[in-house]
Design a protein around this motif. Structure first.
Motif, PDB file in Angstrom:
ATOM      1  N   ARG A  32       0.974  -1.379  -0.566  1.00 29.20           N
ATOM      2  CA  ARG A  32       0.086   0.311  -0.256  1.00 29.20           C
ATOM      3  C   ARG A  32       1.099   1.703  -0.333  1.00 29.20           C
ATOM      4  O   ARG A  32       0.493   2.229  -1.191  1.00 29.20           O
ATOM      5  N   ALA A  90      -8.564  -9.655  20.196  1.00 26.60           N
ATOM      6  CA  ALA A  90      -8.844 -10.818  19.779  1.00 26.60           C
ATOM      7  C   ALA A  90      -8.343 -11.849  18.589  1.00 26.60           C
ATOM      8  O   ALA A  90      -7.692 -11.666  17.813  1.00 26.60           O
ATOM      9  N   GLU A 132     -10.403  -9.875   4.892  1.00 34.53           N
ATOM     10  CA  GLU A 132      -9.131  -9.400   4.182  1.00 34.53           C
ATOM     11  C   GLU A 132      -7.370 -10.165   3.984  1.00 34.53           C
ATOM     12  O   GLU A 132      -7.270  -9.784   4.768  1.00 34.53           O
ATOM     13  N   TYR A 178      -4.924 -18.137   6.137  1.00 35.17           N
ATOM     14  CA  TYR A 178      -4.138 -18.602   7.607  1.00 35.17           C
ATOM     15  C   TYR A 178      -5.648 -19.442   8.704  1.00 35.17           C
ATOM     16  O   TYR A 178      -4.685 -19.296   9.627  1.00 35.17           O
ATOM     17  N   LEU A 179      -6.380 -19.702   8.194  1.00 40.37           N
ATOM     18  CA  LEU A 179      -7.367 -20.250   9.281  1.00 40.37           C
ATOM     19  C   LEU A 179      -7.385 -21.756   8.989  1.00 40.37           C
ATOM     20  O   LEU A 179      -7.005 -21.550   7.310  1.00 40.37           O
TER      21      LEU A 179
HETATM   22  N1  SAM Z   1      -6.906  -7.416   6.973  1.00 31.29           N
HETATM   23  C1  SAM Z   1      -5.582  -6.669   6.666  1.00 31.29           C
HETATM   24  C2  SAM Z   1      -4.996  -5.791   5.421  1.00 31.29           C
HETATM   25  O1  SAM Z   1      -5.509  -6.555   4.043  1.00 31.29           O
HETATM   26  O2  SAM Z   1      -4.243  -5.029   6.055  1.00 31.29           O
HETATM   27  C3  SAM Z   1      -4.589  -7.958   7.584  1.00 31.29           C
HETATM   28  C4  SAM Z   1      -4.199  -9.007   6.658  1.00 31.29           C
HETATM   29  S1  SAM Z   1      -2.976  -9.968   6.882  1.00 31.29           S
HETATM   30  C5  SAM Z   1      -2.533 -10.449   5.874  1.00 31.29           C
HETATM   31  C6  SAM Z   1      -3.412 -10.794   7.701  1.00 31.29           C
HETATM   32  C7  SAM Z   1      -4.051 -10.471   9.190  1.00 31.29           C
HETATM   33  O3  SAM Z   1      -4.695 -11.702  10.181  1.00 31.29           O
HETATM   34  C8  SAM Z   1      -3.071 -10.155  10.279  1.00 31.29           C
HETATM   35  O4  SAM Z   1      -2.597  -8.583  11.042  1.00 31.29           O
HETATM   36  C9  SAM Z   1      -2.311 -10.771  11.328  1.00 31.29           C
HETATM   37  O5  SAM Z   1      -2.510 -10.609  12.415  1.00 31.29           O
HETATM   38  C10 SAM Z   1      -4.253 -11.323  11.571  1.00 31.29           C
HETATM   39  N2  SAM Z   1      -4.705 -12.866  12.070  1.00 31.29           N
HETATM   40  C11 SAM Z   1      -4.862 -14.153  11.117  1.00 31.29           C
HETATM   41  N3  SAM Z   1      -4.768 -14.916  12.049  1.00 31.29           N
HETATM   42  C12 SAM Z   1      -5.707 -13.871  12.901  1.00 31.29           C
HETATM   43  C13 SAM Z   1      -6.515 -14.471  14.570  1.00 31.29           C
HETATM   44  N4  SAM Z   1      -6.201 -16.103  14.471  1.00 31.29           N
HETATM   45  N5  SAM Z   1      -7.504 -13.943  15.539  1.00 31.29           N
HETATM   46  C14 SAM Z   1      -7.094 -12.579  14.643  1.00 31.29           C
HETATM   47  N6  SAM Z   1      -6.654 -11.799  13.956  1.00 31.29           N
HETATM   48  C15 SAM Z   1      -5.897 -12.710  12.909  1.00 31.29           C
END
Ligand code: SAM
Length: 280
Positions: A22, A147, A173, A178-179
């Motif tokens: 960005r 959270a 987004e 990651y899940l």
């Molecule tokens: N949505 C944002 C953006 O597009 O700018 C951040 C995307 S970044 C690729 C992935 C984000 O997912 C990170 O900020 C990470 O901390 C968060 N994240 C991943 N697993 C998570 C979880 N179990 N609970 C909360 N946040 C999570």
């Protein structure tokens, strides 16, 4: 003396990667958006600024470019969709896994918009410190909720002021990859339970055999990122959404890239998902 500031680690580093893209886009004369705070996050984390560094930490320039354009296109697409939903009366906005998203500060929200940002405590702590240093002022009512989205977070969102009876626009987004499948289904189920009819849901979801996913998995310098990937749902998100009270559509990434005049990969099936909550 300089105050010590914990820099996001693990999956939190991916939010810095998005901020890097960005920040770089913000320098372009033909930019699709402007995110002045992105460079401040990089500086606070000790990452090189956009002038010194490509968008993605990869030894493969072509892959780096591809990821850069992907991040830029999806940012602009969700900017547009979120604002359209808000203009249509979804005045609650929830950014799940908000990371270093600065939409609260850079988009012209309608009066009465209440925006919630959820992410890990360490991420939000870093973000809030940088925002305070930059004297950033939100353009809506903004609430942050530290959270883990794999755990029970809905009750805490409601306790923070969220109204499940009001129409909401949700964004996930760059999160679901990651899940695990069960964690993704759990998150989407909770989102559904908190969504009044007419609410909107926007998200990215990996396409397992897409070119970028395959290239990241086979590029040694990207192994740190690839090991974080859990894949999201183990079925087509459209099928899952149809069974769980949502009407959905997928926006083809390549077509979208073309509409913005940016490269998007020929034949790309990767898409961004939009859904509307059905009554009952
Ligand atoms: N949505 C944002 C953006 O597009 O700018 C951040 C995307 S970044 C690729 C992935 C984000 O997912 C990170 O900020 C990470 O901390 C968060 N994240 C991943 N697993 C998570 C979880 N179990 N609970 C909360 N946040 C999570």
């Amino acid at each position: 003396m300089t105050e010590q500031r914990a820099v996001p680690t693990g999956v939190g580093r991916t939010a810095l990667g998005v901020a890097a893209a960005r920040a770089r886009e913000s320098l372009r004369s033909d930019r699709l958006f402007e995110d002045p705070l992105a460079a401040a996050f990089l500086a606070a984390a000790g990452w090189p600024g956009p002038e010194q560094r490509p968008a993605a930490p990869t030894g493969d320039p072509a892959l780096g470019e591809s990821m850069f354009h992907h991040l830029v296109i999806r940012t602009r697409f969700f900017d547009d969709r979120l604002l359209a939903a808000a203009a249509d009366g979804c005045l609650q906005v929830v950014l799940t896994a908000a990371g270093l998203d600065t939409r609260a500060f850079r988009l012209p929200w309608p009066d009465g918009t209440a925006l919630y940002e959820i992410d890990f405590p360490g991420m939000l702590d870093f973000k809030e410190r940088v925002l305070a240093e930059q004297q950033a002022r939100p353009l809506c009512r903004r609430t942050v909720l530290p959270a883990d989205l794999r755990e029970d977070w809905g009750g805490r969102l409601v306790a923070a002021g969220f109204d499940p009876g009001a129409r909401t626009v949700w964004l996930a987004e760059g999160l679901l990859i990651y899940l695990s499948p069960s964690e993704t289904a759990g998150l989407l189920t909770e989102v559904g339970a908190l969504s009044a009819p007419g609410s909107r849901l926007f998200f990215t979801h990996p396409v397992p055999d897409s070119t970028v996913v395959r290239e990241v998995r086979t590029t040694p310098s990207m192994s740190g990122l690839a090991t974080l990937w859990q894949g999201g749902l183990d079925e087509d998100p459209s099928d899952w959404l149809a069974r769980h009270g949502w009407q959905s559509e997928r926006q083809d990434r390549a077509a979208l890239a073309a509409s913005y005049g940016r490269p998007g990969g020929s034949g790309s099936r990767g898409g961004f998902h939009s859904a509307v909550r059905l009554p009952g």
